[in-house]
Design a protein around this motif. Structure first.
Motif, PDB file in Angstrom:
ATOM      1  N   TYR A  87      -9.200 -25.839  19.133  1.00  0.00           N
ATOM      2  CA  TYR A  87      -9.795 -26.221  20.328  1.00  0.00           C
ATOM      3  C   TYR A  87      -8.932 -26.126  21.680  1.00  0.00           C
ATOM      4  CZ  TYR A  87     -11.968 -29.037  23.854  1.00  0.00           C
ATOM      5  OH  TYR A  87     -12.719 -29.823  24.949  1.00  0.00           O
ATOM      6  N   ARG A  88      -7.835 -26.467  21.634  1.00  0.00           N
ATOM      7  CA  ARG A  88      -6.729 -26.484  22.559  1.00  0.00           C
ATOM      8  C   ARG A  88      -6.260 -25.151  23.025  1.00  0.00           C
ATOM      9  NH1 ARG A  88      -6.687 -29.207  26.005  1.00  0.00           N
ATOM     10  NH2 ARG A  88      -6.612 -27.376  27.258  1.00  0.00           N
ATOM     11  N   LEU A  89      -6.112 -24.097  22.394  1.00  0.00           N
ATOM     12  CA  LEU A  89      -5.810 -22.646  22.829  1.00  0.00           C
ATOM     13  C   LEU A  89      -6.887 -21.842  22.842  1.00  0.00           C
ATOM     14  CD1 LEU A  89      -2.627 -22.437  20.782  1.00  0.00           C
ATOM     15  CD2 LEU A  89      -2.635 -23.151  22.915  1.00  0.00           C
ATOM     16  N   ALA A  90      -7.972 -22.146  22.503  1.00  0.00           N
ATOM     17  CA  ALA A  90      -9.244 -21.155  22.467  1.00  0.00           C
ATOM     18  C   ALA A  90     -10.492 -21.717  22.877  1.00  0.00           C
ATOM     19  CB  ALA A  90      -9.401 -20.551  21.080  1.00  0.00           C
ATOM     20  N   LEU A  91     -10.908 -22.760  22.425  1.00  0.00           N
ATOM     21  CA  LEU A  91     -12.370 -23.385  22.906  1.00  0.00           C
ATOM     22  C   LEU A  91     -12.303 -23.860  24.071  1.00  0.00           C
ATOM     23  CD1 LEU A  91     -15.333 -23.556  21.845  1.00  0.00           C
ATOM     24  CD2 LEU A  91     -14.788 -25.737  20.860  1.00  0.00           C
ATOM     25  N   ALA A  92     -11.372 -24.743  24.645  1.00  0.00           N
ATOM     26  CA  ALA A  92     -11.151 -25.482  25.743  1.00  0.00           C
ATOM     27  C   ALA A  92     -11.144 -24.435  26.957  1.00  0.00           C
ATOM     28  CB  ALA A  92     -10.074 -26.373  25.871  1.00  0.00           C
ATOM     29  N   PRO A  93     -10.250 -23.375  26.825  1.00  0.00           N
ATOM     30  CA  PRO A  93     -10.382 -22.406  28.030  1.00  0.00           C
ATOM     31  C   PRO A  93     -11.443 -21.466  28.053  1.00  0.00           C
ATOM     32  CG  PRO A  93      -8.586 -21.812  26.288  1.00  0.00           C
ATOM     33  CD  PRO A  93      -9.387 -23.218  25.954  1.00  0.00           C
ATOM     34  N   ALA A  94     -12.210 -21.233  26.807  1.00  0.00           N
ATOM     35  CA  ALA A  94     -13.539 -20.626  26.725  1.00  0.00           C
ATOM     36  C   ALA A  94     -14.577 -21.420  27.370  1.00  0.00           C
ATOM     37  CB  ALA A  94     -13.782 -20.269  25.331  1.00  0.00           C
ATOM     38  N   ALA A  95     -14.799 -22.527  27.200  1.00  0.00           N
ATOM     39  CA  ALA A  95     -15.792 -23.244  27.808  1.00  0.00           C
ATOM     40  C   ALA A  95     -15.798 -23.552  29.281  1.00  0.00           C
ATOM     41  CB  ALA A  95     -15.593 -24.970  27.238  1.00  0.00           C
ATOM     42  N   ILE A  96     -14.413 -23.696  29.871  1.00  0.00           N
ATOM     43  CA  ILE A  96     -14.170 -23.774  31.290  1.00  0.00           C
ATOM     44  C   ILE A  96     -14.383 -22.200  31.973  1.00  0.00           C
ATOM     45  CG2 ILE A  96     -12.523 -23.939  33.066  1.00  0.00           C
ATOM     46  CD1 ILE A  96     -13.507 -26.675  31.446  1.00  0.00           C
TER      47      ILE A  96
END
Length: 299
Positions: free
Chosen positions: A223-232
């Motif tokens: 989540y921290r390194l992939a999904l969070a930046p992808a969502a933003i």
């Protein structure tokens, strides 16, 4: 990237101090107490001074809040489905929900986007990450630690949380002149944050306790390194602002590893400390690979 090297060295120092047996077992608690009550407030008071805000920065500062709320929406039901404890849920929400937008994020911005964007990075860090940590973070820690819960108790935890008080004071005195000795004092105390926080994490870091924690570790770092930046990134794409340099910096900040301040709060509330330190100890070095990949994608 000297700052990143300092982070790795301080983490290693914490490990060596534990192995030496020279310090008592409560060392992480003592170091964490200094970080929460002294270093974090000093950082806020040092950084929020003569800050002029551009309109496009407001959404950028909201991205850490969005990332945390998304973490709650995704990780909470997943944790319930997997039968994880309240302490594990709290550790994941705090450590995976918040990115290290300062001690890793700012050097990364300077190295990749240019030092002219450091002001934006600091604005995201203070009014996004740290303000969200002072409100949402302390509420999550209170609920997940099993302390007596009520809206009143959570509210009292928030308004008496030293970093939150410091941010309020800093905003209220933003454009007032400060004597040089006061600036020096804030800077000196704030400079203790990174070495002491990382020493506390390194002191607790035990790779031999990885067994049984691979699933939450993978979820948290994923989540921290992939999904969070992808969502933003998806949010800015929908708004048609993906090419905006402000958007790029905001997305890049969301690709940073777990936040030291959030990990110290998790440790202070005994939210599965072994998982917390594994997320930091593995997440920081791993981000040195993943964050540049995100910047390459953005540019």
């Amino acid at each position: 990237m000297n700052e990143v090297l300092i982070i790795l060295v301080c983490l290693a120092i914490g490990v060596l101090l534990r192995l030496s047996g020279r310090l008592p077992d409560n060392t992480p608690k003592v170091l964490g107490g200094w970080v929460i009550n002294v270093a974090l407030p000093a950082m806020a008071l040092r950084s929020v001074h003569d800050v002029d805000v551009e309109a496009s920065w407001v959404l950028a500062a909201a991205t850490p809040w969005i990332a945390v709320l998304l973490a709650i929406a995704l990780l909470l039901p997943l944790s319930r489905k997997l039968g994880w404890t309240r302490q594990r849920v709290g550790a994941l929400l705090l450590v995976a929900g918040w990115g290290n937008t300062s001690f890793v994020g700012l050097p990364m911005i300077a190295a990749f986007a240019g030092s002219q964007w450091l002001g934006l990075g600091m604005f995201i860090d203070l009014f996004g990450s740290y303000l969200a940590l002072s409100i949402l973070g302390i509420a999550i820690a209170t609920v997940c630690s099993g302390d007596a819960y009520s809206w009143r108790s959570v509210g009292m935890r928030i308004i008496t949380f030293p970093p939150f008080i410091a941010i309020v004071i800093a905003i209220a005195t933003n454009h007032l002149e400060r004597p040089e000795w006061l600036e020096t004092l804030f800077s000196t105390l704030a400079a203790t944050l990174t070495p002491l926080a990382l020493a506390a994490v390194g002191y607790c870091l035990r790779l031999d306790r990885l067994a049984g924690r691979l699933a939450p570790l993978s979820v948290g770092l994923g989540y921290r390194l992939a999904l969070a930046p992808a969502a933003i990134m998806a949010m800015y794409a929908l708004l048609g602002d993906l090419g905006d340099p402000v958007a790029r910096v905001a997305i890049f900040e969301m690709a940073m590893p777990p936040m030291l301040g959030a990990s110290i709060i998790a440790l202070d509330h005994d939210l599965e400390p072994d998982l917390v330190v594994l997320l930091i100890g593995i997440g920081v070095p791993l981000s040195l690979i993943t964050a540049p990949l995100w910047w390459s994608l953005l540019t």
